[in-house]
Design a protein around this motif. Structure first.
Motif, PDB file in Angstrom:
ATOM      1  N   VAL A  87     -16.527  11.398 101.940  1.00 56.87           N
ATOM      2  CA  VAL A  87     -15.353  11.826 102.700  1.00 56.87           C
ATOM      3  C   VAL A  87     -14.217  12.203 101.758  1.00 56.87           C
ATOM      4  CG1 VAL A  87     -13.728  11.179 104.511  1.00 56.87           C
ATOM      5  CG2 VAL A  87     -16.039  10.242 104.532  1.00 56.87           C
ATOM      6  N   LEU A  88     -13.588  13.325 102.053  1.00 64.54           N
ATOM      7  CA  LEU A  88     -12.415  13.789 101.314  1.00 64.54           C
ATOM      8  C   LEU A  88     -11.202  13.812 102.241  1.00 64.54           C
ATOM      9  CD1 LEU A  88     -13.957  16.787  99.351  1.00 64.54           C
ATOM     10  CD2 LEU A  88     -12.881  14.791  98.294  1.00 64.54           C
ATOM     11  N   PRO A  89      -9.972  13.629 101.693  1.00 63.49           N
ATOM     12  CA  PRO A  89      -8.764  13.750 102.526  1.00 63.49           C
ATOM     13  C   PRO A  89      -8.681  15.132 103.159  1.00 63.49           C
ATOM     14  CG  PRO A  89      -8.245  12.839 100.367  1.00 63.49           C
ATOM     15  CD  PRO A  89      -9.655  13.333 100.285  1.00 63.49           C
ATOM     16  N   ARG A  90      -8.180  15.183 104.396  1.00 58.17           N
ATOM     17  CA  ARG A  90      -8.121  16.450 105.126  1.00 58.17           C
ATOM     18  C   ARG A  90      -6.703  17.012 105.236  1.00 58.17           C
ATOM     19  NH1 ARG A  90     -12.607  17.291 108.128  1.00 58.17           N
ATOM     20  NH2 ARG A  90     -11.546  18.346 109.834  1.00 58.17           N
ATOM     21  N   TYR A  91      -5.699  16.159 105.184  1.00 57.12           N
ATOM     22  CA  TYR A  91      -4.360  16.618 105.537  1.00 57.12           C
ATOM     23  C   TYR A  91      -3.314  16.303 104.473  1.00 57.12           C
ATOM     24  CZ  TYR A  91      -6.858  16.799 109.942  1.00 57.12           C
ATOM     25  OH  TYR A  91      -7.796  17.061 110.910  1.00 57.12           O
ATOM     26  N   ALA A  92      -3.728  16.175 103.229  1.00 57.94           N
ATOM     27  CA  ALA A  92      -2.794  15.812 102.170  1.00 57.94           C
ATOM     28  C   ALA A  92      -1.676  16.841 102.013  1.00 57.94           C
ATOM     29  CB  ALA A  92      -3.549  15.648 100.847  1.00 57.94           C
ATOM     30  N   ALA A  93      -1.974  18.109 102.287  1.00 55.26           N
ATOM     31  CA  ALA A  93      -0.981  19.157 102.097  1.00 55.26           C
ATOM     32  C   ALA A  93      -0.252  19.542 103.392  1.00 55.26           C
ATOM     33  CB  ALA A  93      -1.651  20.397 101.499  1.00 55.26           C
TER      34      ALA A  93
END
Length: 301
Positions: A87-93
């Motif tokens: 799993v990778l972060p989806r909303y960091a930006a």
């Protein structure tokens, strides 16, 4: 891009019937979704007794579903699934204040003769578990003031539901109407999610139900999340032109957060009925049964 977090998920379901079952047909949503932010490295599923037929396919929303038939006479059913997910972060930006005004997105979802079809519009319509209710629309409208950026308003609604509702596993059941959960301000993740979906759809926005899992034990420095020892549910709202994955923003009103690396997405649909982890029909079984479900999600070091 940051390194993915590896998670192991175990989902175990056991039915014990008061009389033998002669024939059983079941449908299961137990295989996690896959995209650029969630990679499925390993998936195994088993059924006891061994089914006479066991196959899988994709549903209309792109979810993987398994269906199986047990023809052997049985007094218990055991279904298990094991997954390893990166799993990778989806909303960091994400910058909520920079997303489109919510009315612009609402208008884009309206039907207009000759206009291009917008696939997300099917998630504006009411669904069996989330009918169109004025009370839910009025509740959501408090945060959706004129011209407010959609993501900013959606986050505010998520935060208000989290603050005003109490998590209680005894307050509702799977078939409790959403309006009952709303009026008593108590329930579980399914209720929190469907209240929020009803409010968003009542304003003309597209919202869908997301089923999945949470880390049983939190990441270092984080608090344990509500719903971590069972299947979990949250919300996705259509938010185009915002740089979001596939134009959908996910929100977890049960835990007041945007899903990140503690969430594993299993399936998406209009409501709980579309993505029930396991359901079916049986011939026999008597008048009663017991059900035991165990879910465990852990991080791999």
């Amino acid at each position: 891009m940051s390194e993915p977090i590896l998670l192991n998920v175990e989902h175990d379901t056991r039915y014990v019937y008061s009389a033998p079952v002669e024939l059983a047909q079941h449908l299961a949503y137990l295989r996690p979704l896959e995209d650029e932010h969630q990679k499925l490295e390993v998936f195994e599923m088993g059924v006891e007794p061994v089914p006479a037929q066991h196959a899988s396919s994709r549903d209309v929303f792109g979810n993987s579903r398994a269906y199986f038939t047990v023809t052997a006479r049985h007094e218990a059913l055991h279904v298990w699934a094991k997954s390893r997910v990166a799993v990778l972060p989806r909303y960091a930006a994400l910058r909520p204040e920079a997303t489109p005004a919510w009315e612009a997105v609402r208008d884009r979802l309206h039907y207009a003769a000759g206009a291009p079809y917008e696939p997300a519009s099917e998630f504006v319509a009411p669904s069996p578990y989330v009918p169109r209710l004025r009370e839910l629309a009025e509740y959501a409208a408090v945060d959706f003031t004129p011209g407010r950026p959609l993501a900013e308003a959606a986050v505010a609604l998520m935060q208000r539901i989290h603050a005003e509702f109490s998590y209680s596993s005894e307050a509702t059941e799977v078939n409790t109407p959403v309006i009952d959960a709303f009026r008593q301000k108590r329930g579980v993740c399914q209720d929190f999610a469907q209240v929020m979906i009803g409010g968003l759809r009542g304003l003309g926005l597209a919202a869908r139900y997301v089923s999945g899992y949470l880390l049983t034990e939190p990441l270092p420095g984080e608090a344990k999340l509500q719903g971590a020892d069972a299947s979990h549910a949250w919300v996705a709202v259509y938010c185009p032109d915002s740089g979001l994955p596939a134009d959908w923003l996910e929100l977890d009103p049960t835990n007041d957060m945007l899903p990140a690396c503690s969430h594993v997405r299993l399936a998406v649909g209009r409501d709980y009925g579309d993505v029930t982890p396991l359901r079916g029909v049986i011939r026999g079984g008597g008048d009663d049964h017991t059900l035991a479900v165990r879910v465990h999600t852990e991080r791999l070091v």
